[in-house]
Design an enzyme around this catalytic site. Structure first.
Site, PDB file in Angstrom:
ATOM      1  N   LEU A  39       0.829  -1.210   0.000  1.00  0.00           N
ATOM      2  CA  LEU A  39       0.000   0.000   0.000  1.00  0.00           C
ATOM      3  C   LEU A  39       0.862   1.258   0.000  1.00  0.00           C
ATOM      4  O   LEU A  39       2.004   1.238   0.467  1.00  0.00           O
ATOM      5  CB  LEU A  39      -0.923  -0.011   1.223  1.00  0.00           C
ATOM      6  CG  LEU A  39      -2.012  -1.098   1.180  1.00  0.00           C
ATOM      7  CD1 LEU A  39      -2.713  -1.197   2.526  1.00  0.00           C
ATOM      8  CD2 LEU A  39      -3.013  -0.843   0.057  1.00  0.00           C
ATOM      9  N   HIS A  94       4.778 -11.942   8.499  1.00  0.00           N
ATOM     10  CA  HIS A  94       5.626 -12.276   7.350  1.00  0.00           C
ATOM     11  C   HIS A  94       6.276 -13.641   7.584  1.00  0.00           C
ATOM     12  O   HIS A  94       6.797 -13.901   8.674  1.00  0.00           O
ATOM     13  CB  HIS A  94       6.710 -11.192   7.192  1.00  0.00           C
ATOM     14  CG  HIS A  94       7.612 -11.441   6.034  1.00  0.00           C
ATOM     15  ND1 HIS A  94       7.230 -11.157   4.733  1.00  0.00           N
ATOM     16  CD2 HIS A  94       8.847 -11.982   5.962  1.00  0.00           C
ATOM     17  CE1 HIS A  94       8.211 -11.511   3.915  1.00  0.00           C
ATOM     18  NE2 HIS A  94       9.205 -12.011   4.631  1.00  0.00           N
ATOM     19  N   THR A 152       8.554  -1.910   2.420  1.00  0.00           N
ATOM     20  CA  THR A 152       8.004  -3.261   2.561  1.00  0.00           C
ATOM     21  C   THR A 152       8.786  -4.114   3.550  1.00  0.00           C
ATOM     22  O   THR A 152      10.012  -4.218   3.451  1.00  0.00           O
ATOM     23  CB  THR A 152       8.046  -3.977   1.186  1.00  0.00           C
ATOM     24  OG1 THR A 152       7.544  -3.069   0.219  1.00  0.00           O
ATOM     25  CG2 THR A 152       7.216  -5.237   1.201  1.00  0.00           C
TER      26      THR A 152
HETATM   27  C1  GRF Z   1       1.086 -16.057   5.556  1.00  0.00           C
HETATM   28  O1  GRF Z   1       2.211 -16.913   5.573  1.00  0.00           O
HETATM   29  C2  GRF Z   1       1.533 -14.627   5.698  1.00  0.00           C
HETATM   30  O2  GRF Z   1       2.653 -14.455   6.508  1.00  0.00           O
HETATM   31  C3  GRF Z   1       1.878 -14.291   4.286  1.00  0.00           C
HETATM   32  O3  GRF Z   1       0.833 -14.869   3.534  1.00  0.00           O
HETATM   33  C4  GRF Z   1       0.400 -16.039   4.190  1.00  0.00           C
HETATM   34  C5  GRF Z   1      -1.102 -15.993   4.275  1.00  0.00           C
HETATM   35  O4  GRF Z   1      -1.637 -17.273   4.462  1.00  0.00           O
HETATM   36  N1  GRF Z   1       2.073 -12.877   4.124  1.00  0.00           N
HETATM   37  P1  GRF Z   1      -3.201 -17.603   4.301  1.00  0.00           P
HETATM   38  O5  GRF Z   1      -3.626 -17.147   2.923  1.00  0.00           O
HETATM   39  O6  GRF Z   1      -3.934 -16.861   5.379  1.00  0.00           O
HETATM   40  O7  GRF Z   1      -3.286 -19.090   4.485  1.00  0.00           O
END
Ligand code: GRF
Length: 189
Positions: free
Chosen positions: A85, A101, A136
């Protein structure tokens, strides 16, 4: 969110007060939210130039902020949100945007964190909950937990093991942030 929404599901299972689920594309997570009778907002990135880096980031971001304001959102938690964003969301919600993350930041930022950890031959990776800033995956870190890389791991098996940790660490950290008090920023109407 932008994907399957399993992290979102964990937040809901923990009883966190989710007032709206917003996605940047049609996705499974939106269906999960609707099935749980939670308000949804789709700010479709395809209407802002699509998925290339040249899309209208600030206009898209402004539409996201407007959607969040429609639901009186106090705290924004990104759970697999596939768009970086722009400044308008930080003007409105600066210091009140969390992200999870799937790596031990500052190692392996970006959308391919799990693949990058494997490609680098890391034996330990993990997950990081942090405040989102304009840069980011670079905001202040709130919580981290290690996850071992096992011989024979693929990106899918490793990511799933990381997500098991995220589904516990993220709600726990969000609760701490809420308990510490979330004060409305200057951009809140
Ligand atoms: C997670 O591993 C998060 O850290 C990353 O995207 C994934 C999302 O997982 N940014 P989900 O789609 O909720 O299963």
């Amino acid at each position: 969110m932008s994907g399957t929404g399993t992290i979102l599901q964990a937040l809901l299972a923990e009883g966190l007060p989710v007032v709206v689920v917003l996605a940047d594309r049609p996705c499974r997570g939106l269906e999960r939210a609707a099935a749980d009778d939670i308000a949804t907002e789709l700010v479709d990135r395809r209407e802002f130039g699509g998925f290339s880096d040249t899309f209208a980031r600030d206009d898209f971001t402004t539409a996201v902020v407007e959607a969040l304001h429609r639901h009186d959102v106090d705290l924004v938690v990104m759970a697999g949100f596939g768009t970086v964003l722009g400044q308008p969301v930080h003007d409105a919600y600066g210091g009140r945007i969390l992200n999870t993350h799937p790596a031990l930041l500052p190692a392996f930022p970006g959308w391919h964190a799990v693949e990058d950890a494997l490609a680098a031959g890391a034996t330990v990776t993990g997950c990081t909950v942090h405040l989102a800033t304009l840069d980011t995956d670079a905001g202040p870190i709130l919580a981290q937990q290690e996850v071992e890389v096992r011989p024979g791991d693929t990106a899918a098996t490793l990511h799933e093991r990381i997500k098991e940790v995220e589904r516990r660490l993220y709600p726990e950290t969000i609760r701490k942030v809420i308990a510490a008090g979330v004060s409305p920023g200057p951009g809140t109407p």
